[in-house]
Design an enzyme around this catalytic site. Structure first.
Site, PDB file in Angstrom:
ATOM      1  N   SER A  22       8.797 103.680  83.976  1.00  0.00           N
ATOM      2  CA  SER A  22      10.030 103.613  84.740  1.00  0.00           C
ATOM      3  C   SER A  22      11.221 103.670  83.778  1.00  0.00           C
ATOM      4  O   SER A  22      11.333 104.599  82.995  1.00  0.00           O
ATOM      5  CB  SER A  22      10.051 102.359  85.624  1.00  0.00           C
ATOM      6  OG  SER A  22      11.099 102.418  86.564  1.00  0.00           O
ATOM      7  N   GLU A  38       7.507 111.398  87.025  1.00  0.00           N
ATOM      8  CA  GLU A  38       7.215 110.492  88.144  1.00  0.00           C
ATOM      9  C   GLU A  38       8.518 109.880  88.615  1.00  0.00           C
ATOM     10  O   GLU A  38       9.526 109.908  87.905  1.00  0.00           O
ATOM     11  CB  GLU A  38       6.228 109.400  87.728  1.00  0.00           C
ATOM     12  CG  GLU A  38       6.691 108.498  86.574  1.00  0.00           C
ATOM     13  CD  GLU A  38       7.561 107.314  87.001  1.00  0.00           C
ATOM     14  OE1 GLU A  38       7.553 106.968  88.200  1.00  0.00           O
ATOM     15  OE2 GLU A  38       8.247 106.750  86.130  1.00  0.00           O
ATOM     16  N   HIS A  55       4.998 104.734  89.873  1.00  0.00           N
ATOM     17  CA  HIS A  55       5.179 103.377  90.376  1.00  0.00           C
ATOM     18  C   HIS A  55       4.040 103.058  91.349  1.00  0.00           C
ATOM     19  O   HIS A  55       4.226 102.916  92.559  1.00  0.00           O
ATOM     20  CB  HIS A  55       6.533 103.250  91.075  1.00  0.00           C
ATOM     21  CG  HIS A  55       7.696 103.279  90.136  1.00  0.00           C
ATOM     22  ND1 HIS A  55       8.029 104.383  89.377  1.00  0.00           N
ATOM     23  CD2 HIS A  55       8.630 102.327  89.834  1.00  0.00           C
ATOM     24  CE1 HIS A  55       9.100 104.114  88.651  1.00  0.00           C
ATOM     25  NE2 HIS A  55       9.484 102.882  88.911  1.00  0.00           N
TER      26      HIS A  55
END
Length: 351
Positions: free
Chosen positions: A146, A250, A321
C-alpha cells in the site's frame, strides 16, 4: 527587448528536448541509470525484525502486540521503532521522526529486517529525508505494501536494494501469506507465484481467478506496487528506470474512473510504453461509484490501457489489499506467463 520568431523559439525548445535526456532527465524523472541490484541477506530464525510506522499512526496497541506475537511465532525477535506510537494527526509522528525510525533501523546492526506495521499515507513525505548511503551500506529486507510502495520503489531506485511488496504487520498472517513470505525471505527460493485453484464444492473456479488480457511470456525486473502511490510520485526522481521492467500494480477503494485517470497518467509519463509486461493484481472495492450512466467497468479500463501495449498482461494476481497475498520482490528478475497467470522468479531475491 529582443523579439524572437516562432521558428526560433521552437528550434530552441527542440534543442532543449534533445539535450535533457543527455543530462539524465526523462519524462517521469525516474532514475536514468539504475544502481546495481543489491540482494539483502535472508531472514533466519532468531533474527530481529524492526517494526516501524512510516505512514499512518498505530492507533491500536493491540494491533502492534498481535504483530509482535505473529513474528515471534515465526521464530523471530522484535524491536519497536522509537516513534512507533507517536501521532501527528493521521500520521505516525512528524516526518522527521518517522524518517528517523527508517534510518535507524537500517543503521542498527542488531536488526536484520524491517517491517511496516501499517500503510495509510505519509511515506512519500519521507523520501527526501532518508539516508540512502546508510541504507545501501546496510542491506536488509524492507517489507510492506500500500503506501509503503513509496519507500519500496524509492529505496530500490536510489540504492539498487531489492525490497518486498508483502504483508504489513497488521495484515492477516494466514498460511497462504506466511508460506509466500517464508519461501521468498527465509528460503531464498526461486518461487513461482500462482493463484490458488481450489474449487470447493463448485463446478468451476469462482474466486481468485486470473484474466489474460494479452497472452504471452516476458522477462524483466519486477517493479511496482500501489497504483495511487506510484502515480502520486510520478515526476520525482524517486522512481526506478522502467525500461524493460515487469510492472505490477494493485489498489483499493478507488472508483473506476480514478483507475482510468491513473493509468492514463502512467501512459502520459511514458511508463507504460517502456515495460515488457504488466501484472494487475487485485483492485478491491473498485466500483463505478458516482461515474454516472454507462460507466466503464474495471475490466474495460484495463483492456483499453493495457491491450494496446502489445506486451503480455494479466490481472487478478494475489497482490493487493487482500488477506491472502504474495510477497513480491521489487527489483528481482522474473518471468511472467500471462496465459497461465504466473510470476516466476529467475533466482532467489535474498542471499
Amino acid at each position: 527587448m529582443v523579439f524572437r520568431s516562432r521558428r526560433d523559439v521552437l528550434a530552441s525548445l527542440s534543442l532543449a528536448a534533445a539535450v535533457l535526456p543527455l543530462l539524465g532527465f526523462s519524462p517521469s524523472l525516474a532514475v536514468d541509470k539504475q544502481p546495481k541490484t543489491l540482494l539483502p541477506p535472508r531472514i533466519k530464525p532468531g533474527d530481529t525484525v524492526g517494526l516501524i510506522c512510516p505512514a499512518g499512526a498505530a492507533f491500536s496497541k493491540e494491533t502492534v502486540q498481535v504483530t509482535k506475537e505473529s513474528l515471534e511465532a515465526l521464530g523471530l525477535k522484535v524491536k519497536l521503532g522509537k516513534h512507533v506510537f507517536d501521532r501527528f494527526g493521521y500520521l505516525a509522528g512528524t516526518d522527521q521522526a518517522r524518517a528517523e525510525d527508517v534510518n535507524s533501523m537500517f543503521a542498527d546492526k542488531g536488526v536484520q529486517a524491517i517491517l511496516a506495521i501499517h500503510g495509510g499515507w505519509g511515506c512519500a513525505r519521507l523520501l527526501p529525508l532518508l539516508d540512502y548511503k546508510t541504507i545501501q551500506k546496510n542491506p536488509k529486507p524492507l517489507i510492506g505494501y500500500s503506501d509503503i510502495t513509496a519507500l519500496l520503489v524509492a529505496i530500490y531506485a536510489k540504492t539498487g536494494l531489492v525490497t518486498f511488496h508483502g504483508p504489513v504487520g497488521a495484515a492477516t498472517w494466514n498460511k497462504f501469506s506466511v508460506d509466500s513470505f517464508k519461501q521468498v525471505l527465509f528460503d531464498a527460493a526461486p518461487v513461482t507465484f500462482q493463484n490458488p485453484k481450489e474449487l470447493g464444492d463448485n463446478l468451476a473456479l469462482t474466486k481468485d481467478r486470473i484474466t489474460t488480457i494479452t497472452p504471452g511470456t516476458a522477462r524483466g525486473k519486477l517493479v511496482g506496487g500501489n497504483l495511487t502511490v506510484l502515480t502520486a510520485i510520478i515526476g520525482s526522481d524517486y522512481l526506478p528506470n522502467w525500461k524493460d521492467a515487469i510492472l505490477f500494480l494493485e489498489d483499493t477503494n478507488e472508483n473506476v474512473y480514478k483507475v482510468d485517470r491513473m493509468l492514463t497518467q502512467l501512459k502520459l509519463a511514458g511508463v507504460l510504453d517502456q515495460v515488457k509486461g504488466v501484472v494487475f493484481g487485485k483492485c478491491s472495492d473498485c466500483n463505478p461509484g458516482s461515474g454516472g450512466y454507462g460507466s466503464l467497468t474495471l475490466e474495460e479500463v484495463l483492456e483499453q490501457h493495457l491491450q494496446s501495449l502489445k506486451v503480455p498482461v494479466y490481472s487478478g494476481a494475489m497482490i493487493g489489499h487482500i488477506t491472502h497475498k504474495f510477497t513480491v520482490p521489487v527489483g528481482a528478475e522474473a518471468e511472467i506467463d500471462a496465459t497461465a497467470g504466473t510470476i516466476r522468479l529467475l533466482s532467489g531475491a535474498v542471499v
